[in-house]
Design a protein around this motif. Structure first.
Motif, short mmCIF file in Angstrom:
data_model
loop_
_atom_site.label_atom_id
_atom_site.label_comp_id
_atom_site.label_asym_id
_atom_site.label_seq_id
_atom_site.Cartn_x
_atom_site.Cartn_y
_atom_site.Cartn_z
N SER A 2 1.48 49.44 14.88
CA SER A 2 0.83 49.61 16.18
C SER A 2 1.80 49.33 17.32
O SER A 2 2.80 48.63 17.15
CB SER A 2 -0.35 48.64 16.31
OG SER A 2 -1.36 48.96 15.39
N ILE A 3 1.47 49.90 18.49
CA ILE A 3 2.23 49.62 19.70
C ILE A 3 1.27 49.10 20.76
O ILE A 3 0.08 49.41 20.74
CB ILE A 3 3.01 50.85 20.21
CG1 ILE A 3 2.07 52.02 20.50
CG2 ILE A 3 4.05 51.29 19.22
CD1 ILE A 3 2.29 52.56 21.87
N VAL A 4 1.82 48.31 21.66
CA VAL A 4 1.04 47.73 22.75
C VAL A 4 1.64 48.21 24.06
O VAL A 4 2.86 48.20 24.23
CB VAL A 4 1.05 46.19 22.68
CG1 VAL A 4 0.48 45.57 23.94
CG2 VAL A 4 0.30 45.71 21.45
N LYS A 5 0.78 48.61 24.98
CA LYS A 5 1.18 48.97 26.34
C LYS A 5 0.47 48.00 27.28
O LYS A 5 -0.74 47.83 27.20
CB LYS A 5 0.76 50.41 26.68
CG LYS A 5 1.38 51.46 25.77
CD LYS A 5 2.88 51.55 25.96
CE LYS A 5 3.49 52.63 25.10
NZ LYS A 5 4.89 52.86 25.38
N ILE A 6 1.25 47.36 28.13
CA ILE A 6 0.69 46.43 29.11
C ILE A 6 1.06 46.96 30.49
O ILE A 6 2.23 47.04 30.85
CB ILE A 6 1.23 45.00 28.92
CG1 ILE A 6 0.85 44.50 27.53
CG2 ILE A 6 0.67 44.09 30.02
CD1 ILE A 6 1.43 43.14 27.18
N ASN A 7 0.03 47.34 31.24
CA ASN A 7 0.22 47.78 32.61
C ASN A 7 0.10 46.55 33.49
O ASN A 7 -0.95 45.90 33.52
CB ASN A 7 -0.82 48.85 32.97
CG ASN A 7 -0.41 49.67 34.16
OD1 ASN A 7 0.60 49.42 34.80
ND2 ASN A 7 -1.22 50.66 34.48
N VAL A 8 1.16 46.21 34.19
CA VAL A 8 1.23 45.03 35.04
C VAL A 8 0.91 45.47 36.46
O VAL A 8 1.69 46.22 37.06
CB VAL A 8 2.64 44.39 34.96
CG1 VAL A 8 2.70 43.12 35.79
CG2 VAL A 8 3.03 44.14 33.51
N LEU A 9 -0.23 45.04 36.97
CA LEU A 9 -0.71 45.48 38.29
C LEU A 9 -0.67 44.34 39.29
O LEU A 9 -1.25 43.27 39.06
CB LEU A 9 -2.15 45.99 38.19
CG LEU A 9 -2.42 47.11 37.21
CD1 LEU A 9 -3.91 47.43 37.17
CD2 LEU A 9 -1.61 48.35 37.57
N THR A 10 -0.02 44.56 40.42
CA THR A 10 -0.05 43.61 41.52
C THR A 10 -1.27 43.95 42.37
O THR A 10 -1.38 45.07 42.90
CB THR A 10 1.23 43.71 42.37
OG1 THR A 10 2.34 43.50 41.52
CG2 THR A 10 1.22 42.69 43.50
N VAL A 11 -2.21 43.00 42.47
CA VAL A 11 -3.48 43.26 43.15
C VAL A 11 -3.72 42.19 44.20
O VAL A 11 -3.93 41.01 43.85
CB VAL A 11 -4.66 43.29 42.14
CG1 VAL A 11 -5.96 43.63 42.85
CG2 VAL A 11 -4.38 44.29 41.02
N PRO A 12 -3.72 42.55 45.48
CA PRO A 12 -4.04 41.58 46.52
C PRO A 12 -5.44 41.01 46.31
O PRO A 12 -6.33 41.71 45.80
CB PRO A 12 -3.97 42.39 47.82
CG PRO A 12 -3.23 43.63 47.48
CD PRO A 12 -3.44 43.88 46.01
N GLU A 13 -5.63 39.76 46.69
CA GLU A 13 -6.91 39.09 46.46
C GLU A 13 -8.10 39.90 46.98
O GLU A 13 -9.13 39.99 46.31
CB GLU A 13 -6.91 37.70 47.10
CG GLU A 13 -8.22 36.98 46.85
CD GLU A 13 -8.04 35.51 46.59
OE1 GLU A 13 -9.06 34.88 46.32
OE2 GLU A 13 -6.91 35.01 46.64
N GLU A 14 -7.96 40.53 48.13
CA GLU A 14 -9.08 41.29 48.70
C GLU A 14 -9.41 42.56 47.92
O GLU A 14 -10.45 43.18 48.14
CB GLU A 14 -8.82 41.62 50.18
CG GLU A 14 -7.66 42.56 50.43
CD GLU A 14 -6.30 41.88 50.53
OE1 GLU A 14 -5.33 42.60 50.86
OE2 GLU A 14 -6.18 40.66 50.28
N GLN A 15 -8.55 42.95 46.97
CA GLN A 15 -8.78 44.16 46.17
C GLN A 15 -9.20 43.86 44.73
O GLN A 15 -9.49 44.77 43.96
CB GLN A 15 -7.51 45.02 46.15
CG GLN A 15 -7.19 45.66 47.47
CD GLN A 15 -8.26 46.67 47.86
OE1 GLN A 15 -8.78 47.42 47.05
NE2 GLN A 15 -8.61 46.68 49.14
N ARG A 16 -9.27 42.57 44.36
CA ARG A 16 -9.61 42.21 42.98
C ARG A 16 -10.96 42.76 42.55
O ARG A 16 -11.09 43.35 41.48
CB ARG A 16 -9.59 40.69 42.80
CG ARG A 16 -8.22 40.11 42.77
CD ARG A 16 -8.29 38.61 42.57
NE ARG A 16 -6.97 38.09 42.29
CZ ARG A 16 -6.76 36.90 41.76
NH1 ARG A 16 -7.76 36.10 41.46
NH2 ARG A 16 -5.53 36.49 41.53
N GLU A 17 -11.98 42.55 43.36
CA GLU A 17 -13.32 43.03 43.01
C GLU A 17 -13.34 44.55 42.85
O GLU A 17 -13.94 45.09 41.93
CB GLU A 17 -14.34 42.58 44.06
CG GLU A 17 -15.76 42.94 43.70
CD GLU A 17 -16.77 42.44 44.73
OE1 GLU A 17 -17.93 42.90 44.66
OE2 GLU A 17 -16.42 41.61 45.59
#
Length: 117
Positions: A2-17
């Motif tokens: 198997s392979i794993v893909k991890i998408n690392v997203l920078t998300v400002p606090e006001e955009q989390r929801e």
């Protein structure tokens, strides 16, 4: 293997929801894809604005097939997430990086000893 893909997203606090709602609305977007094994959206709990989107695939080929089809539409906003005027909504993440890994060892509850593939 198997392979794993991890998408690392920078998300400002006001955009989390917004980000979390968009992922909740995408239910089924990847789950029925050939070779798909697992998905998790990981929310940061302290000291960072980085979300991790973890997916596990049977092979790199299966991941690439998904990315060139359904994945491409999902990442373009093709999941029916347009605004009333038909415009694509503003991205919730301000940056993204894709990490790739091969699974060389794994363990599960109740299994003794190392499990390798």
């Amino acid at each position: 293997m198997s392979i794993v893909k991890i998408n690392v997203l920078t998300v400002p606090e006001e955009q989390r929801e917004t980000l979390e709602k968009r992922f909740a609305a995408r239910a089924g977007a990847v789950e029925n894809s050939d070779g798909f094994e697992w998905f998790e959206l990981l929310r940061p709990v302290e000291g960072t604005d980085t979300y991790l989107v973890y997916t596990r695939w049977r092979s790199e080929e299966d991941f690439q097939n998904w990315m060139s089809g359904q994945g491409q539409a999902a990442h373009r906003g093709g999941g029916g997430d347009a605004t009333e005027g038909g415009e694509r909504p503003k991205p919730a993440a301000s940056g993204a990086t894709l990490w790739s890994f091969e699974v060389v060892q794994q363990a599960a509850p109740g299994r003794s000893g190392p499990a390798t593939e």
